[in-house]
Design a protein around this motif. Structure first.
Motif, PDB file in Angstrom:
ATOM      1  N   ALA A 216       0.689  -1.323  -0.097  1.00 28.60           N
ATOM      2  CA  ALA A 216       0.099  -0.088   0.081  1.00 28.60           C
ATOM      3  C   ALA A 216       1.034   1.387  -0.159  1.00 28.60           C
ATOM      4  O   ALA A 216       0.543   2.335  -0.661  1.00 28.60           O
ATOM      5  CB  ALA A 216      -0.695   0.016   1.225  1.00 28.60           C
ATOM      6  N   ARG A 259      -3.606  -7.199 -16.197  1.00 26.73           N
ATOM      7  CA  ARG A 259      -4.896  -7.763 -15.427  1.00 26.73           C
ATOM      8  C   ARG A 259      -4.715  -9.431 -15.330  1.00 26.73           C
ATOM      9  O   ARG A 259      -5.406 -10.055 -14.533  1.00 26.73           O
ATOM     10  CB  ARG A 259      -6.159  -7.583 -16.105  1.00 26.73           C
ATOM     11  CG  ARG A 259      -6.442  -6.137 -16.152  1.00 26.73           C
ATOM     12  CD  ARG A 259      -7.534  -5.927 -17.090  1.00 26.73           C
ATOM     13  NE  ARG A 259      -7.607  -6.113 -18.545  1.00 26.73           N
ATOM     14  CZ  ARG A 259      -8.243  -6.574 -19.588  1.00 26.73           C
ATOM     15  NH1 ARG A 259      -9.376  -6.113 -19.377  1.00 26.73           N
ATOM     16  NH2 ARG A 259      -7.586  -6.807 -20.744  1.00 26.73           N
ATOM     17  N   THR A 284      -2.094  -7.664  -8.164  1.00 26.44           N
ATOM     18  CA  THR A 284      -2.453  -7.819  -6.739  1.00 26.44           C
ATOM     19  C   THR A 284      -3.375  -6.505  -6.680  1.00 26.44           C
ATOM     20  O   THR A 284      -3.410  -5.977  -7.399  1.00 26.44           O
ATOM     21  CB  THR A 284      -1.277  -7.941  -5.730  1.00 26.44           C
ATOM     22  OG1 THR A 284      -0.706  -6.768  -5.792  1.00 26.44           O
ATOM     23  CG2 THR A 284      -0.345  -8.972  -6.088  1.00 26.44           C
ATOM     24  N   ALA A 285      -3.808  -6.424  -5.113  1.00 26.45           N
ATOM     25  CA  ALA A 285      -4.453  -5.438  -4.988  1.00 26.45           C
ATOM     26  C   ALA A 285      -3.766  -4.027  -5.242  1.00 26.45           C
ATOM     27  O   ALA A 285      -4.649  -3.019  -5.337  1.00 26.45           O
ATOM     28  CB  ALA A 285      -4.976  -5.235  -3.542  1.00 26.45           C
ATOM     29  N   HIS A 286      -2.450  -4.081  -4.985  1.00 26.96           N
ATOM     30  CA  HIS A 286      -1.684  -2.794  -4.955  1.00 26.96           C
ATOM     31  C   HIS A 286      -0.622  -2.721  -6.135  1.00 26.96           C
ATOM     32  O   HIS A 286       0.016  -1.859  -6.294  1.00 26.96           O
ATOM     33  CB  HIS A 286      -0.970  -2.608  -3.642  1.00 26.96           C
ATOM     34  CG  HIS A 286      -1.695  -2.737  -2.514  1.00 26.96           C
ATOM     35  ND1 HIS A 286      -2.681  -1.738  -2.005  1.00 26.96           N
ATOM     36  CD2 HIS A 286      -2.013  -3.510  -1.395  1.00 26.96           C
ATOM     37  CE1 HIS A 286      -3.261  -1.927  -0.940  1.00 26.96           C
ATOM     38  NE2 HIS A 286      -2.659  -2.911  -0.525  1.00 26.96           N
ATOM     39  N   GLU A 288       1.206  -4.903  -9.738  1.00 27.50           N
ATOM     40  CA  GLU A 288       1.718  -5.983 -10.090  1.00 27.50           C
ATOM     41  C   GLU A 288       3.019  -6.608  -8.990  1.00 27.50           C
ATOM     42  O   GLU A 288       3.866  -5.988  -9.047  1.00 27.50           O
ATOM     43  CB  GLU A 288       2.171  -6.028 -11.727  1.00 27.50           C
ATOM     44  CG  GLU A 288       1.074  -6.301 -12.569  1.00 27.50           C
ATOM     45  CD  GLU A 288       1.581  -6.119 -13.885  1.00 27.50           C
ATOM     46  OE1 GLU A 288       1.497  -7.005 -14.810  1.00 27.50           O
ATOM     47  OE2 GLU A 288       1.904  -5.043 -14.506  1.00 27.50           O
ATOM     48  N   SER A 289       2.701  -7.788  -8.838  1.00 23.62           N
ATOM     49  CA  SER A 289       3.751  -8.539  -7.986  1.00 23.62           C
ATOM     50  C   SER A 289       4.752  -9.639  -9.301  1.00 23.62           C
ATOM     51  O   SER A 289       4.220 -10.222  -9.981  1.00 23.62           O
ATOM     52  CB  SER A 289       3.343  -9.536  -6.881  1.00 23.62           C
ATOM     53  OG  SER A 289       4.462 -10.169  -6.429  1.00 23.62           O
TER      54      SER A 289
END
Length: 576
Positions: A216, A259, A284-286, A288-289
């Motif tokens: 975040a 996506r 991911t939610a925050h 790209e990992s």
């Protein structure tokens, strides 16, 4: 409000290092736009020759109770350099130069960098003592000690192809255009060199994986070293998109797609070593990992002795893989070294008189003299389809990367029954459970009993660092966990690593396997045919001399190869 710059100027005036008139004149010139910078007045005075940076540094060091250090001409030991991640050194212009009594001595240019010292102590995992040095001296030392590593990667990166016509380029304002978003370009740390520094740092730490994780409020970078994740100095959050996009371009995957998961590959030659970086992106939610797995071609040359076998277990296993036919399974969870063990077997068996074919997803290492077939389910090239085709090539030895379903298992077993030696892996917790796993997916018991020669479960434990390991006396709790007789303890050599530059202070350097070899004899075959449970198979095998992974690990603890904590942590619930 008085700034740090004003404070330094006041020190220069108080020490008589510069006339007040020169300071006032410099302020007027700056007001007219002659100079700009993060420390405008000091920078201007030094650049114009009105103020000697070395004399100011010594005065400031005295004022703050710090020592003044000159790095030029000073030899810095490799273990000192290894104490601080190179990415941290380059980003923050801090230079480690010595280590005494567990205290790391570093040179900084800014006497007000209290938070920097705190961050450095956290990253290095030790106490830090700052000394003051000139900015120029620190930058020259960084270039002197780290430029060679940067160049090794810089000159060996393969030519990147840009997907979907999207490029990373600077516009007229100097900002970097990344997929429609602008990010300021830092002249001190270009994205290309920052990305390369992350890779070089991973190589220097002997990492198996690089994890870049958007959070975040930060952008976390971690290296997996000997199975344990170590946190590196995080790049600025604002550079997250630039770093991820650069790596995706190098891996030849689309930077426009954010996506869906994607996979790619980067080939690198660093310090004469050929490396493959398998890149995996995951939304991911925050953000790209990205995870990059480092595959070192030198790892192929590992033989069975280097895996960590005790002499008796190595003799049994070598006898198994010398069989003309039958099936040998290696079991364990992800990351337990199953693939490395299979490659070591193939390396030992790879002779011109034998034809060896493998089917893998993906082909992680390329071995000279072996036919390796990649799985591609998208076009129908599954494990089962590849295995059927392979058998028409008249191989002597077959390796199936993993048995996942009944069809693949039955084809592999039939191959082992028709004169082929078959190697494969299964995800089970122990060796006898490989039998029940095959039965669960639908293989007939009589086929399993006829084909299976042995299954071997394994785990990896960290090896004591040979450079800093020393004898010690285990605590009562450790001895209780060990659960060995007093007679065995009397002849044991308990060792642990104290931590040094070679092992980056962890006390461990490299890993070795602990093994459980389940041999299939006539009694076991009868139990398999009657569909006996895994516990019954284990009981019978124990009566025939099966040694559990915990017991094998204890032997290696008593020999000083690893620690009690390592063995206990990977064999929880294992019976003694």
């Amino acid at each position: 409000m008085r700034t740090a710059d004003d404070y330094l100027v006041q020190i220069a005036l108080d020490q008589g290092l510069i006339p007040r008139e020169r300071v006032l004149d410099a302020r007027r010139q700056i007001a007219r736009g002659v100079s700009s910078g993060p420390r405008e007045l000091i920078d201007f005075l030094v650049a114009s020759g009105a103020l000697d940076e070395g004399a100011l540094g010594k005065a400031v060091a005295k004022e703050f109770g710090l020592s003044w250090i000159v790095l030029d001409g000073r030899a810095i030991a490799p273990e000192v350099l290894a104490a601080v991640p190179r990415s941290f050194v380059c980003e923050h212009s801090v230079m480690p130069f010595s280590r005494t009594d567990g205290v790391l001595h570093v040179a900084v240019a800014d006497p007000f960098a209290v938070e920097l010292i705190d961050s450095l102590a956290h990253v290095a995992g030790t106490r830090v003592s700052p000394s003051l040095a000139s900015t120029k001296d620190i930058r020259q030392a960084i270039a002197r000690y780290y430029a060679r590593e940067i160049e090794a990667v810089d000159h060996s990166m393969s030519t990147e192809q840009v997907d979907s016509g999207i490029q990373i380029e600077a516009d007229a304002t100097g900002a970097v255009q990344i997929d429609g978003e602008n990010r300021a370009n830092e002249s001190e740390a270009p994205i290309n060199h920052l990305v390369q520094s992350i890779i070089v740092e991973a190589i220097r730490f002997r990492a198996s994986d690089i994890h870049l994780e958007p959070l975040a409020r930060s952008f976390r970078v971690r290296y997996r070293v000997d199975g344990v994740l170590l946190e590196a100095a995080p790049p600025p959050k604002r550079l997250e998109l630039a770093i991820i996009s650069r790596l995706k371009i190098m891996a030849n995957i689309s930077i426009a797609e954010k996506r869906l998961p994607q996979d790619g590959r980067i080939q690198v030659v660093a310090a004469g070593r050929a490396l493959d970086l398998r890149v995996s992106s995951l939304p991911t939610a925050h953000g790209e990992s990205l995870v990059m797995r480092l595959l070192d071609q030198e790892g192929l040359k590992m033989g069975l002795p280097e895996l960590g076998f005790q002499p008796d277990d190595q003799h049994d296993f070598e006898r198994l893989i010398a069989s003309p036919d039958g099936m040998v399974l290696v079991t364990g969870p992800t990351g337990s070294g199953k693939t490395t063990t299979l490659y070591a077997c193939l390396h030992q068996l790879n002779q011109s008189a034998r034809k060896i074919i493998t089917v893998e997803e993906p082909v992680e290492y390329q071995i000279s003299g072996i036919n390796q077939v990649p799985v591609n389910a998208g076009i129908g090239m599954t494990f089962a389809a590849a295995l059927r085709a392979m058998l028409r090539q008249a191989p002597n030895i077959v390796m199936v990367g993993e048995i996942r379903d009944r069809e693949t298992a039955e084809i592999a077993i039939n191959a082992s029954l028709t004169g082929h030696l078959v190697f494969s892996t299964l995800h089970t917790n122990d060796a006898p459970s490989a039998v029940t796993r095959l039965l669960d997916i639908g293989v007939k018991p009589f086929l399993v009993s006829a084909a299976l020669r042995a299954s071997m479960a394994q785990r990896l434990v960290r090896r004591n660092c040979p450079h800093c390991r020393r004898a010690y006396t285990p605590s009562a709790a450790e001895l209780h966990a060990l659960n060995v007789t007093a007679a065995r303890r009397e002849h044991a050599t308990f060792m642990h690593g104290a931590g040094c530059g070679a092992c980056h202070g962890t006390g461990y350097l490299g890993r070795l396997g602990i093994f459980e070899i389940f041999l299939v004899n006539d009694g076991i075959r009868a139990l398999i045919s009657s569909q006996a449970s895994a516990s019954r198979l284990r009981q019978c095998a124990r009566e025939d001399g099966l040694r559990t992974m915990r017991e094998d690990g204890i032997r290696k603890v008593l020999a000083g190869h690893t620690t009690i904590a390592e063995v206990v942590s990977v064999t929880v619930g294992d019976e003694l």
